[in-house]
Design a protein around this motif. Sequence first.
Motif, short mmCIF file in Angstrom:
data_model
loop_
_atom_site.label_atom_id
_atom_site.label_comp_id
_atom_site.label_asym_id
_atom_site.label_seq_id
_atom_site.Cartn_x
_atom_site.Cartn_y
_atom_site.Cartn_z
N THR A 195 0.84 -1.20 0.00
CA THR A 195 0.00 0.00 0.00
C THR A 195 0.88 1.25 0.00
N LYS B 215 -11.48 7.82 -0.03
CA LYS B 215 -12.37 6.67 -0.21
C LYS B 215 -13.81 7.11 -0.41
N ALA C 71 -10.00 4.59 -2.98
CA ALA C 71 -10.67 3.30 -2.78
C ALA C 71 -12.11 3.41 -3.27
N CYS D 29 -7.06 1.10 -5.75
CA CYS D 29 -7.64 0.49 -4.56
C CYS D 29 -9.13 0.22 -4.76
N MET E 114 -12.70 -0.87 -2.50
CA MET E 114 -13.26 -1.01 -1.16
C MET E 114 -14.47 -1.94 -1.19
N HIS F 56 -9.62 -2.58 0.39
CA HIS F 56 -9.90 -1.73 1.55
C HIS F 56 -11.19 -2.25 2.18
N HIS G 96 -6.53 -3.66 3.86
CA HIS G 96 -6.76 -2.57 4.82
C HIS G 96 -7.97 -2.94 5.66
N HIS H 117 -10.67 -1.58 8.61
CA HIS H 117 -11.19 -0.53 9.49
C HIS H 117 -11.24 -1.00 10.93
N VAL I 273 -6.89 0.85 9.65
CA VAL I 273 -7.48 2.11 9.18
C VAL I 273 -8.31 2.71 10.30
#
Lengths: 419, 419
Positions: free
Chosen positions: A136, A179, A217, A241, A243, A266, A299, A301, A338
């Motif tokens: 990343t 994002k 993302a 990226c 998500m 992500h 990634h 959260h 994240v």
Amino acid sequence: MTRLQATYDIESPLGIAHAAAVIAGEQSTGTFIRLAAETDALRDRSAARVEAVEVTATSARPALPCRLKGDSYERGRVTISWPVENFGPSLPNILATVAGNLFELAEVSAIRLLSLDIPDSIAGACPGPQFGISGTRRLMGVETGPMIGTIVKPSVGLSAQETGDLAGDLALAGIDFIKDDELQGNGPACPLEDRAKAVMQALDGAAQKTGRKAMYAFNITDEITDMWRHLEMLEKLGATCAMVSLNSIGLAGLRAVRDRSPLPIHAHRNGWGLVSRSPDIGVAYPAMQKLWRLAGADHLHVNGLASKFTEPDDVVAEAAVSVQAPVSDGAAHQALPVFSSGQTAWQVGPSADVLGNDDFLICAGGGIMSHPGGPADGITSLRQAAEAHRLGLDVTEHAKQRPELAAALATFKGAVTRG
Amino acid sequence: MTRLQATYDIESPLGIAHAAAVIAGEQSTGTFIRLAAETDALRDRSAARVEAVEVTATSARPALPCRLKGDSYERGRVTISWPVENFGPSLPNILATVAGNLFELAEVSAIRLLSLDIPDSIAGACPGPQFGISGTRRLMGVETGPMIGTIVKPSVGLSAQETGDLAGDLALAGIDFIKDDELQGNGPACPLEDRAKAVMQALDGAAQKTGRKAMYAFNITDEITDMWRHLEMLEKLGATCAMVSLNSIGLAGLRAVRDRSPLPIHAHRNGWGLVSRSPDIGVAYPAMQKLWRLAGADHLHVNGLASKFTEPDDVVAEAAVSVQAPVSDGAAHQALPVFSSGQTAWQVGPSADVLGNDDFLICAGGGIMSHPGGPADGITSLRQAAEAHRLGLDVTEHAKQRPELAAALATFKGAVTRG
């Protein structure tokens, strides 16, 4: 460790040792009546085993409504293990084993899955993150320090072109990462492909001036084959990226994305409060994130410190640390934590302290967009906060010579309590 | 109805009207600070709307730990609606909208999603069940009456050949339906393909004698592409049903199975207790089952009356009825309710009473396998119980002339309390 092992916090009207034995039976060879075919040899081969029982408390009342009643309710930790031969390295089947029917048993009046010990035989057979932290950083062009990100706000309602314009402005202002909001998928009001074209054109334009392409993302959350189509489209546009909403696409959906993704994934945990918020039923993040990393999340959260949500900071900290820890004895499969939700310059230093390193992404939406000096000053304020932390200086002291940071600290103090 | 609408039971330290506004903001155009770009026009187009607020109670303490504190905590029902343009008919994105970050808000100290009102524009764009009740009856060869099923027990530990032998015996004994346990996926100890070959050979053999092929739901739960491979394999073997663990494969995974399945999808809800068991956080079954039906589930587990699990009977009844109700004003998308877990001859009549019809599948594991006269008598006892109900007779009265039913009622009385 050759068996899969899970530790639960449980409460039971029948004593937790008895409840642990019922869970082990229910989740392997037993049912509500012992059958003749459940021979000793079959049990030796396939049964789950109670490995540990530790009573921690007793209560006069059940934590959750429970059909079985007791004179008192014993609480504590139990550890249960399974032979890998029952399920192999299939993550969806592992999930059904450690987080299946056991949650509905009348023998427990509380049950939370706290942790999973993953054998190397499983970790080695799963792909894990394709890019992780180093990949990343490389794609983002950020060699050191925390990565500074933001979320497109308003979450929904902007057109594709408006989103592109905003992304371009943010990229020119020096952002590392942008994002989509998890609410912005591929709806008719802002179709993903239109948005991706507008955003990538804007980011490419900004990169010609700044020399660095911000990572965006794109929220590809959708049906499986649609997500694959989105990934192809994004790769063609030079996006870096993708998500996904973990709870919407499921563990098998995440793996399906991983298997065909040329981009870092992500992974957004929206909906996580559903299984994390009750002290009496649920799954702790350190357990679940291992499965998400095994399936390929790059990634992850972890909410944010002093966020707009209800989760206490120690739970956020434990989640963030868990994402960087090895997934099994022999496999790192490290992902990028994240921090997100109500984040501002205030939380940069504390986030680095929690991890003991700066390998993290901090996403500030309002904390950048609502900076009184505009988004560029918002981004600068976050970098200045990171600089203060790197130099070991107090952030408010550091702000005295730095107006962007000073303005952020003044504007956002207490902002997230909102009530 | 043109907007998507969700009703929640919430509690808030700030009053539920305020909390509802925060939820509507968080799940559409708002964030923790109002941004300049969130214009009135943008709100008109994209914002969620609070449609109804009804206070039902007030408490001195929060139901769940909550970062925001209040002098008291107001509880009640709130209804929120969204414009379909935000997400289109994409079920994963709808899930992120109605069951996403809202669960973590500090403005609520309890929140459960109770119901969803689905606009026809969404229902019409989703596949729904491919076989449903009538298609299942056709494949199973059961024109009327409740369908009698069982689960392979022990859940795990039998070899492929032992599973096949058991299935053959059950088919000869007259069973309508057999399913793998949700713990039996595709592990090394009993690979799915080996099991499917052994089972289908046994079922075909039995069908030559009985004239009817029992339906077997093979648990294909696995990674997406593996599930597709399993479906192809099963179709070649002449199998007539595939089972999935909903919580393991996710909503997108279910749709991926639907899109390539030549077989009815038997949807197992193991893990459902995780989101259903707390009165203060979660999702009610009537809400979630609509999304599963839209994605294509043909059979839906609803737990069982007087089961081995903790769920009260009224919740089970509500779930069973919901599965047969139309999914939207204009779309039926009816699925087959599956009663399961600790079921015996005792529960056949009451299950029919709950539904007001006999379009259901009742799966008894121990209730068939542990019948003192053997599985054939167990199956007979369930049919006799159904017969009693159809004739409007008391089941214990009916049993006086029927030894199989009498033995079942005697053996299983109170069996599921287990404690």
